[in-house]
Design an enzyme around this catalytic site. Sequence first.
Site, PDB file in Angstrom:
ATOM      1  N   THR A  42      25.268   6.507 -29.162  1.00  0.00           N
ATOM      2  CA  THR A  42      25.027   7.917 -29.468  1.00  0.00           C
ATOM      3  C   THR A  42      23.822   8.364 -28.655  1.00  0.00           C
ATOM      4  OG1 THR A  42      25.832   7.579 -31.729  1.00  0.00           O
ATOM      5  CG2 THR A  42      24.518   9.552 -31.325  1.00  0.00           C
ATOM      6  N   THR A  89      31.812   9.548 -29.424  1.00  0.00           N
ATOM      7  CA  THR A  89      30.963   8.812 -30.354  1.00  0.00           C
ATOM      8  C   THR A  89      30.674   9.505 -31.678  1.00  0.00           C
ATOM      9  OG1 THR A  89      29.074   9.440 -29.018  1.00  0.00           O
ATOM     10  CG2 THR A  89      29.962   7.283 -28.643  1.00  0.00           C
ATOM     11  N   SER A 110      20.792   9.071 -32.806  1.00  0.00           N
ATOM     12  CA  SER A 110      20.678   8.709 -31.384  1.00  0.00           C
ATOM     13  C   SER A 110      19.530   7.736 -31.122  1.00  0.00           C
ATOM     14  CB  SER A 110      20.500   9.962 -30.516  1.00  0.00           C
ATOM     15  OG  SER A 110      19.181  10.463 -30.588  1.00  0.00           O
ATOM     16  N   CYS A 170      21.515   4.221 -32.784  1.00  0.00           N
ATOM     17  CA  CYS A 170      22.812   3.760 -32.267  1.00  0.00           C
ATOM     18  C   CYS A 170      22.850   3.857 -30.743  1.00  0.00           C
ATOM     19  CB  CYS A 170      23.936   4.606 -32.871  1.00  0.00           C
ATOM     20  SG  CYS A 170      25.569   4.183 -32.237  1.00  0.00           S
TER      21      CYS A 170
END
Length: 177
Positions: free
Chosen positions: A168, A6, A162, A165
């Site tokens: 992530t 990722t 993080s 997304c």
Amino acid sequence: MTFKGTTIVAVKRDGAVALAGDGQVGLGNGIIVKRDAVKLRRLYKDRVVAGFAGSVADAFALFERFEGKLEESQGNLRRAAVQLAKDWRTDKYLRRLEALLVVADREAVLLISGGGEVIEPDDGIIAVGSGGAFALAAARALARHTALPAVDIAREALQIASQICVHTNDRITVEQV
């Protein structure tokens, strides 16, 4: 079955370069299969750090090829990157590989893609992968408005990505050169 990596972010600041990567590996259908993967590798006598986004198997093949190019060029990052990009673009087998590499030494941060591109960002900050746009925006804001060192900017930018997304995660690995 394709495993996907990722998000990677690289930050160059005040003579230091840091790469950060999240730990999530998923299948193409959105299933998380690993949460604490390490997507960064130290290469060429620990003078170069490389990270990847995209297909895990493809990235490992490219890491191996890139390490060979570094050896051939005696650690010259730019020359090795250009040679890998050239091979990647022209080789029938390599052309099918689906990954992006971010490579860095103390002098430069580069993005290498399968289309033959070698890109050096103007501001020394680059991010790739599903959370790349979020990490890039966060890293640029932190670089412009704080005095944080490269390693802290990279870590915090990925932490922010993080939280936005879904591909992530916050299991962050950081390497510095």
